[in-house]
Design a protein around this motif. Structure first.
Motif, short mmCIF file in Angstrom:
data_model
loop_
_atom_site.label_atom_id
_atom_site.label_comp_id
_atom_site.label_asym_id
_atom_site.label_seq_id
_atom_site.Cartn_x
_atom_site.Cartn_y
_atom_site.Cartn_z
N ALA A 41 14.86 19.88 29.01
CA ALA A 41 15.02 18.61 28.30
C ALA A 41 15.60 17.54 29.23
CB ALA A 41 15.92 18.80 27.08
N ASP A 42 16.55 17.95 30.08
CA ASP A 42 17.12 17.01 31.05
C ASP A 42 16.04 16.54 32.03
OD1 ASP A 42 19.60 17.41 29.87
OD2 ASP A 42 20.20 18.94 31.32
N PHE A 43 15.22 17.47 32.51
CA PHE A 43 14.15 17.15 33.46
C PHE A 43 13.22 16.09 32.87
CE2 PHE A 43 10.05 17.57 35.45
CZ PHE A 43 10.30 17.92 36.76
N GLU A 51 16.41 3.86 33.53
CA GLU A 51 17.78 3.63 33.08
C GLU A 51 17.85 2.58 31.98
OE1 GLU A 51 20.82 3.20 36.13
OE2 GLU A 51 19.44 4.05 37.59
N SER A 52 16.91 1.65 31.95
CA SER A 52 16.87 0.63 30.91
C SER A 52 16.49 1.19 29.55
CB SER A 52 15.86 -0.46 31.30
OG SER A 52 14.54 0.09 31.35
N GLY A 53 15.99 2.42 29.53
CA GLY A 53 15.50 3.02 28.30
C GLY A 53 13.98 2.98 28.17
N ARG A 54 13.33 2.27 29.07
CA ARG A 54 11.88 2.16 29.01
C ARG A 54 11.22 3.49 29.35
NH1 ARG A 54 8.25 -2.35 32.31
NH2 ARG A 54 6.23 -1.78 31.41
N LYS A 55 10.23 3.88 28.54
CA LYS A 55 9.53 5.14 28.74
C LYS A 55 8.49 5.02 29.85
CE LYS A 55 9.41 8.45 26.49
NZ LYS A 55 10.06 9.79 26.67
N LEU A 189 21.70 9.95 33.26
CA LEU A 189 22.07 10.44 31.94
C LEU A 189 23.56 10.72 31.90
CD1 LEU A 189 19.16 13.01 31.36
CD2 LEU A 189 19.36 10.71 30.37
N TYR A 190 24.28 9.98 31.05
CA TYR A 190 25.71 10.19 30.94
C TYR A 190 26.05 11.57 30.38
CZ TYR A 190 27.24 5.39 31.99
OH TYR A 190 27.54 4.20 32.61
N ARG A 191 25.09 12.23 29.74
CA ARG A 191 25.40 13.53 29.15
C ARG A 191 25.49 14.66 30.18
NH1 ARG A 191 19.64 13.48 27.12
NH2 ARG A 191 18.52 15.19 28.16
N LEU A 192 25.04 14.41 31.42
CA LEU A 192 25.03 15.46 32.43
C LEU A 192 26.42 15.62 33.04
CD1 LEU A 192 21.70 14.59 34.29
CD2 LEU A 192 22.05 16.26 32.46
N PRO A 193 27.01 16.82 32.98
CA PRO A 193 28.35 17.01 33.52
C PRO A 193 28.38 17.33 35.00
CG PRO A 193 27.66 19.03 32.45
CD PRO A 193 26.53 18.04 32.27
N ASP A 194 27.22 17.66 35.59
CA ASP A 194 27.21 18.24 36.94
C ASP A 194 26.10 17.64 37.79
OD1 ASP A 194 25.14 19.26 35.47
OD2 ASP A 194 25.45 21.35 36.02
N SER A 195 26.01 16.30 37.82
CA SER A 195 24.87 15.68 38.48
C SER A 195 25.23 14.31 39.03
CB SER A 195 23.71 15.54 37.47
OG SER A 195 22.63 14.83 38.04
N VAL A 196 24.55 13.92 40.13
CA VAL A 196 24.67 12.55 40.61
C VAL A 196 23.85 11.60 39.73
CG1 VAL A 196 25.02 13.27 42.99
CG2 VAL A 196 22.73 12.66 42.23
N PHE A 197 22.95 12.16 38.93
CA PHE A 197 22.14 11.33 38.04
C PHE A 197 22.95 11.00 36.79
CE2 PHE A 197 18.92 14.04 40.25
CZ PHE A 197 18.46 13.05 41.11
N ASP A 296 32.66 16.31 25.00
CA ASP A 296 32.29 16.52 26.40
C ASP A 296 32.87 15.40 27.26
OD1 ASP A 296 30.70 14.28 25.91
OD2 ASP A 296 28.83 15.43 25.77
N GLN A 297 32.35 15.30 28.50
CA GLN A 297 32.90 14.35 29.45
C GLN A 297 32.69 12.90 29.04
OE1 GLN A 297 30.25 16.25 30.07
NE2 GLN A 297 28.62 14.77 30.46
N ARG A 298 31.77 12.62 28.12
CA ARG A 298 31.59 11.24 27.66
C ARG A 298 32.78 10.76 26.85
NH1 ARG A 298 25.67 12.12 25.20
NH2 ARG A 298 26.73 14.08 24.69
N LEU A 299 33.31 11.63 25.99
CA LEU A 299 34.53 11.29 25.26
C LEU A 299 35.70 11.15 26.24
CD1 LEU A 299 36.20 10.89 22.69
CD2 LEU A 299 36.37 13.39 22.51
N ALA A 300 35.80 12.08 27.19
CA ALA A 300 36.88 12.00 28.18
C ALA A 300 36.77 10.73 29.02
CB ALA A 300 36.83 13.23 29.09
#
Length: 438
Positions: A41-43, A51-55, A189-197, A296-300
């Motif tokens: 799903a991340d891929f 990043e703008s949200g555009r598909k 993606l802000y949801r990724l805890p272990d990525s430069v992305f 997760d890290q977004r709340l933190a």
């Protein structure tokens, strides 16, 4: 604040050349611990959305061996960092990529000034553009279809623009993120805890997760021109082959990040935004994170932003926010590097309050994490804080040794001698005993 020259252990440093810049040795990336279903799903989110949200409708990558060339006025640190990165991409991601000295290249890395980058893209530290090979070509064609990611069907030529007048670490970080995006994912993606992305900028060099994403990008079975559905159909088998451990991990529900939270975070981080607006935006980000039910890290990160904004006007309340962030991060082993950033704030507070043992207990577990993540600025800061805590506790000999050892990392992380010394003065000023001496 105690002047640098008033501290004997620092006077010798101020009057001489700082120690040589240090460099990290063998990379120590950690394999991702998430389910392959989540990684798939991340891929898809990283490859089929900007990043703008555009598909994006089409999967793209390089379909031939990749050449890289550096132009402009690169500082001395760029060449070894680039060689090290290209070696990692070959070994860990299986990408056929090599540097060339002259002639046309698939990827051109041009060094330009930070001022030129800001004039072009005010919010960017560095960036990558398709179908250009120079900054002049980008400026000439930036509004033409050729430089549009959404019009791309295959990657053949990329231009990466990085600042030659930044710190060595900032330049290296740009190389990692922009070269990775030139090769593969275009989204963050802000949801990724272990990525430069991830725009939280906690991870500064490509992680084990990032290398897996890039290895999957160039796996047999995928090719430019595929639709999202076609890629999604082939990803499970690809990830099972590349990351068999991920098949043994139960998937977790994917929690998307609403645009309102991203906008609030960007406002809170904005350097040109008035303080009241930044404070309100950080509070909004925290409220949205709580309403989303995130743990997760977004709340933190939301709590962390509030703490950073409050620390000059209400340091006690700032510590409340930092402690809330730390409590969230303690729940996951994937977010300990995020915790190390929080510790730089809470340990500094403990030193300022004359609690050196508390500061040392917080700092010591974070030092290996900073080394493993190759974050020299973080490592130097933690070492300087530990030296100050040791001084406060009366262990002056060990404090001096550690402080001197931190300077090589500080030169890589903070750059110029004046920036290194400024950081030293800032941390020395925390020690109430030294402040009283002034």
């Amino acid at each position: 604040m105690v002047p640098l020259e008033d501290t004997p252990t620092r006077a010798r440093i101020a009057d001489s050349t700082l120690p040589p810049m240090k460099a990290f040795a063998t990379p120590q990336p950690q394999a991702p611990s998430r389910s392959n279903a989540n990684i798939a799903a991340d891929f898809l989110a990283l490859h089929f959305q900007l990043e703008s949200g555009r598909k994006l409708q089409t999967f793209t990558r390089f379909e031939t061996p990749i050449t890289v060339r550096v132009t402009g006025k690169p500082p001395a640190s760029l060449a070894p960092d680039l060689r090290r990165l290209l070696l990692r991409l070959r070994r860990e991601a299986g990408i056929d990529i090599h540097e060339i000295d002259q002639g046309p290249a698939n990827i051109t890395i041009e060094t330009v000034s930070r001022a030129e980058i800001r004039r072009t893209l005010p919010q960017a530290a560095c960036f990558v553009v398709p179908n250009v090979s120079s900054f002049d070509e980008f400026r000439r064609d930036r509004r033409k279809p050729k430089t549009s990611w959404s019009a791309l069907h295959e990657r053949t030529r990329m231009g990466i623009f990085v600042p030659y007048d930044s710190t060595p670490q900032e330049l290296r970080d740009c190389l990692h993120e922009e070269l990775a995006q030139a090769l593969g994912p275009l989204n963050d993606l802000y949801r990724l805890p272990d990525s430069v992305f991830n725009d939280d900028n906690v991870h500064t060099v490509l992680t084990g997760f990032d290398m897996l994403i890039l290895r999957a990008t160039y796996a047999q079975g995928l090719h430019s021109g595929m639709t999202e559905g076609q890629v999604a159909a082939r990803l499970p088998a690809i990830l099972s082959r590349l990351n068999p451990a991920g098949d043994r991990v139960a998937p977790r529900p994917v929690s998307l990040t609403p645009r309102a939270w991203i906008d609030a975070v960007q406002t809170a981080l904005g350097p040109d935004v008035p303080l009241p607006a930044r404070r309100g935006a950080a509070a909004t980000a925290t409220r949205i994170a709580q309403e989303q039910g995130w743990a997760d890290q977004r709340l933190a990160f939301s709590y962390y932003l509030q703490g950073r904004i409050l620390q000059l006007t209400d340091p006690d309340q700032a510590q409340t926010q930092f402690r809330a962030a730390e409590a969230v991060l303690n729940r996951s082993p994937d977010t300990q590097l995020h915790k190390a950033l929080i510790i730089t704030q809470t340990a500094a507070y403990a030193i300022a309050r004359g609690q050196p043992q508390q500061a040392l207990a917080q700092i010591d577990p974070m030092l290996p994490l900073a080394r493993q993540s190759e974050n020299a600025a973080l490592l130097a800061t933690l070492m300087m804080l530990k030296a100050e805590a040791l001084d406060e506790a009366g262990d002056h000999r060990q404090a001096e040794t550690l402080r001197l050892d931190s300077l090589g990392w500080a030169r890589y992380g903070f750059g110029s001698d004046w920036a290194v010394r400024s950081k030293m003065r800032e941390i020395a000023a925390l020690n109430p005993g030294k402040a009283n001496q002034g």
